[in-house]
Design a protein around this motif. Structure first.
Motif, PDB file in Angstrom:
ATOM      1  N   LEU A  44       0.657  -1.039   0.215  1.00  0.00           N
ATOM      2  CA  LEU A  44      -0.026   0.200  -0.200  1.00  0.00           C
ATOM      3  C   LEU A  44       0.924   0.989   0.145  1.00  0.00           C
ATOM      4  CD1 LEU A  44      -2.441  -0.901   2.575  1.00  0.00           C
ATOM      5  CD2 LEU A  44      -2.979  -1.238   0.428  1.00  0.00           C
ATOM      6  N   LYS A  45       0.245   2.365  -0.724  1.00  0.00           N
ATOM      7  CA  LYS A  45       1.218   4.105  -0.356  1.00  0.00           C
ATOM      8  C   LYS A  45       1.226   3.998   0.916  1.00  0.00           C
ATOM      9  CE  LYS A  45      -0.197   5.401  -4.655  1.00  0.00           C
ATOM     10  NZ  LYS A  45      -1.341   6.949  -5.139  1.00  0.00           N
ATOM     11  N   SER A  46       1.936   4.752   1.137  1.00  0.00           N
ATOM     12  CA  SER A  46       1.864   5.182   2.618  1.00  0.00           C
ATOM     13  C   SER A  46       0.755   5.982   3.260  1.00  0.00           C
ATOM     14  CB  SER A  46       3.764   5.934   3.188  1.00  0.00           C
ATOM     15  OG  SER A  46       3.184   7.184   2.430  1.00  0.00           O
ATOM     16  N   ASP A  47       0.367   6.051   2.567  1.00  0.00           N
ATOM     17  CA  ASP A  47      -1.262   7.320   3.056  1.00  0.00           C
ATOM     18  C   ASP A  47      -2.281   6.255   3.032  1.00  0.00           C
ATOM     19  OD1 ASP A  47      -0.752   7.634   0.181  1.00  0.00           O
ATOM     20  OD2 ASP A  47      -1.250   9.427   1.022  1.00  0.00           O
ATOM     21  N   ALA A  48      -2.582   5.203   2.602  1.00  0.00           N
ATOM     22  CA  ALA A  48      -3.284   4.378   1.906  1.00  0.00           C
ATOM     23  C   ALA A  48      -4.935   4.351   3.354  1.00  0.00           C
ATOM     24  CB  ALA A  48      -3.287   3.630   1.263  1.00  0.00           C
ATOM     25  N   SER A  49      -5.626   4.631   2.604  1.00  0.00           N
ATOM     26  CA  SER A  49      -7.330   4.751   3.999  1.00  0.00           C
ATOM     27  C   SER A  49      -7.059   2.747   3.853  1.00  0.00           C
ATOM     28  CB  SER A  49      -7.941   4.983   2.541  1.00  0.00           C
ATOM     29  OG  SER A  49      -8.668   4.599   1.862  1.00  0.00           O
ATOM     30  N   LYS A  50      -7.677   2.617   4.536  1.00  0.00           N
ATOM     31  CA  LYS A  50      -8.548   1.368   4.750  1.00  0.00           C
ATOM     32  C   LYS A  50      -9.195   0.522   4.221  1.00  0.00           C
ATOM     33  CE  LYS A  50     -10.561  -0.921   8.743  1.00  0.00           C
ATOM     34  NZ  LYS A  50      -9.578  -1.246  10.028  1.00  0.00           N
ATOM     35  N   THR A  51      -9.703   0.811   2.927  1.00  0.00           N
ATOM     36  CA  THR A  51      -9.818   0.451   2.293  1.00  0.00           C
ATOM     37  C   THR A  51      -9.478   1.048   0.570  1.00  0.00           C
ATOM     38  OG1 THR A  51     -11.647   1.807   1.608  1.00  0.00           O
ATOM     39  CG2 THR A  51     -12.313   0.297   2.951  1.00  0.00           C
ATOM     40  N   GLY A  52      -8.459   1.560   1.006  1.00  0.00           N
ATOM     41  CA  GLY A  52      -7.495   2.023  -0.530  1.00  0.00           C
ATOM     42  C   GLY A  52      -6.757   0.833  -1.158  1.00  0.00           C
ATOM     43  N   SER A  53      -7.081   1.443  -2.755  1.00  0.00           N
ATOM     44  CA  SER A  53      -6.256  -0.060  -3.655  1.00  0.00           C
ATOM     45  C   SER A  53      -4.356  -0.848  -3.154  1.00  0.00           C
ATOM     46  CB  SER A  53      -5.764  -0.188  -4.762  1.00  0.00           C
ATOM     47  OG  SER A  53      -7.941   1.083  -5.362  1.00  0.00           O
ATOM     48  N   TYR A  54      -4.883  -1.571  -3.424  1.00  0.00           N
ATOM     49  CA  TYR A  54      -3.011  -1.994  -3.470  1.00  0.00           C
ATOM     50  C   TYR A  54      -2.612  -1.177  -4.532  1.00  0.00           C
ATOM     51  CZ  TYR A  54      -4.714  -5.558   0.508  1.00  0.00           C
ATOM     52  OH  TYR A  54      -4.693  -5.749   1.610  1.00  0.00           O
ATOM     53  N   VAL A  55      -0.870  -1.235  -3.851  1.00  0.00           N
ATOM     54  CA  VAL A  55      -0.198  -0.539  -5.641  1.00  0.00           C
ATOM     55  C   VAL A  55       0.383  -1.727  -5.805  1.00  0.00           C
ATOM     56  CG1 VAL A  55       2.377   0.146  -6.072  1.00  0.00           C
ATOM     57  CG2 VAL A  55       0.549   1.596  -4.768  1.00  0.00           C
ATOM     58  N   LYS A  56       0.001  -2.909  -5.317  1.00  0.00           N
ATOM     59  CA  LYS A  56       0.476  -3.846  -5.390  1.00  0.00           C
ATOM     60  C   LYS A  56       0.937  -5.349  -5.311  1.00  0.00           C
ATOM     61  CE  LYS A  56       4.928  -6.925  -7.253  1.00  0.00           C
ATOM     62  NZ  LYS A  56       6.548  -7.439  -7.123  1.00  0.00           N
ATOM     63  N   GLU A  57      -0.565  -6.119  -5.616  1.00  0.00           N
ATOM     64  CA  GLU A  57      -1.004  -7.346  -4.628  1.00  0.00           C
ATOM     65  C   GLU A  57       0.359  -8.026  -4.736  1.00  0.00           C
ATOM     66  OE1 GLU A  57      -4.095  -9.410  -6.027  1.00  0.00           O
ATOM     67  OE2 GLU A  57      -5.709  -7.741  -5.336  1.00  0.00           O
ATOM     68  N   ILE A  58       0.468  -9.477  -3.238  1.00  0.00           N
ATOM     69  CA  ILE A  58       2.258  -9.996  -3.592  1.00  0.00           C
ATOM     70  C   ILE A  58       1.703 -11.554  -3.093  1.00  0.00           C
ATOM     71  CG2 ILE A  58       3.383 -10.585  -2.116  1.00  0.00           C
ATOM     72  CD1 ILE A  58       3.626  -8.021  -3.124  1.00  0.00           C
ATOM     73  N   ASP A  59       0.064 -11.362  -2.390  1.00  0.00           N
ATOM     74  CA  ASP A  59      -0.123 -12.682  -2.535  1.00  0.00           C
ATOM     75  C   ASP A  59      -2.048 -12.632  -2.067  1.00  0.00           C
ATOM     76  OD1 ASP A  59      -1.275 -15.902  -1.610  1.00  0.00           O
ATOM     77  OD2 ASP A  59       1.253 -15.947  -0.679  1.00  0.00           O
ATOM     78  N   THR A  60      -2.514 -13.635  -3.386  1.00  0.00           N
ATOM     79  CA  THR A  60      -3.706 -13.527  -3.074  1.00  0.00           C
ATOM     80  C   THR A  60      -5.052 -14.916  -2.251  1.00  0.00           C
ATOM     81  OG1 THR A  60      -4.515 -15.233  -5.727  1.00  0.00           O
ATOM     82  CG2 THR A  60      -4.404 -12.604  -5.159  1.00  0.00           C
ATOM     83  N   HIS A  61      -4.170 -15.658  -1.681  1.00  0.00           N
ATOM     84  CA  HIS A  61      -3.863 -16.596  -0.846  1.00  0.00           C
ATOM     85  C   HIS A  61      -3.340 -16.590   0.559  1.00  0.00           C
ATOM     86  CE1 HIS A  61      -5.680 -17.765  -4.904  1.00  0.00           C
ATOM     87  NE2 HIS A  61      -6.576 -18.820  -4.112  1.00  0.00           N
ATOM     88  N   LEU A  62      -3.386 -15.846   0.797  1.00  0.00           N
ATOM     89  CA  LEU A  62      -2.339 -15.867   2.217  1.00  0.00           C
ATOM     90  C   LEU A  62      -3.445 -15.989   3.149  1.00  0.00           C
ATOM     91  CD1 LEU A  62      -0.409 -12.677   2.856  1.00  0.00           C
ATOM     92  CD2 LEU A  62      -2.146 -13.432   4.501  1.00  0.00           C
ATOM     93  N   SER A  63      -2.836 -17.312   4.092  1.00  0.00           N
ATOM     94  CA  SER A  63      -3.188 -17.764   5.205  1.00  0.00           C
ATOM     95  C   SER A  63      -3.670 -16.764   6.293  1.00  0.00           C
ATOM     96  CB  SER A  63      -3.349 -19.156   5.394  1.00  0.00           C
ATOM     97  OG  SER A  63      -3.483 -19.830   6.854  1.00  0.00           O
TER      98      SER A  63
END
Length: 133
Positions: free
Chosen positions: A76-95
């Motif tokens: 996330l950007k350093s100032d992203a909100s609780k519902t802000g978009s990811y700059v880069k998704e790292i993992d979509t199946h993180l446990s």
């Protein structure tokens, strides 16, 4: 009359549980690492950890799939909100229930100041950290 009263009690119980589920007062978990101000470069591994906040009744709502406890982790950007978009998704199946995740910074990650976020609709995020070349 008894049937109506029974249905009213069941309805009230469902509404009460739903309200509690949707209205947690505090974030259900906190991201405890990486620490604020840490600097990483391409090829470094980042250990991300999180823990449940004591007293949380419904930790997954909006953060992870209730059935599998799988969620999304990303930058996330350093100032992203609780519902802000990811700059880069790292993992979509993180446990979510592992409480730990290790990510290696790849060459495609732009240098900058980020926070690591966990969750798919809402997300909680780590303190800010830096990625350099």
């Amino acid at each position: 009359m008894f049937l109506r009263l029974s249905l009213l009690i069941i309805y009230a119980a469902i509404v009460s549980l739903t309200e509690g589920y949707l209205a947690e007062r505090y974030p259900p978990f906190i991201v405890t690492s990486p620490a604020s101000g840490q600097v990483f470069k391409h090829g470094d591994s980042i250990q991300v950890t999180w823990e449940l906040v004591p007293g949380t009744r419904f930790p997954l709502y909006g953060y992870a799939a209730a059935r599998t406890a799988k969620t999304v982790g990303g930058l996330l950007k350093s100032d992203a909100s609780k519902t802000g978009s990811y700059v880069k998704e790292i993992d979509t199946h993180l446990s979510f229930l592992d409480f730990s995740y290790t990510w290696t910074v790849d060459n495609k990650t732009q240098p900058g100041v980020y926070r690591f976020g966990i969750g798919f609709f809402y997300h909680e995020a780590s303190p800010t950290f830096h990625i350099t070349d």
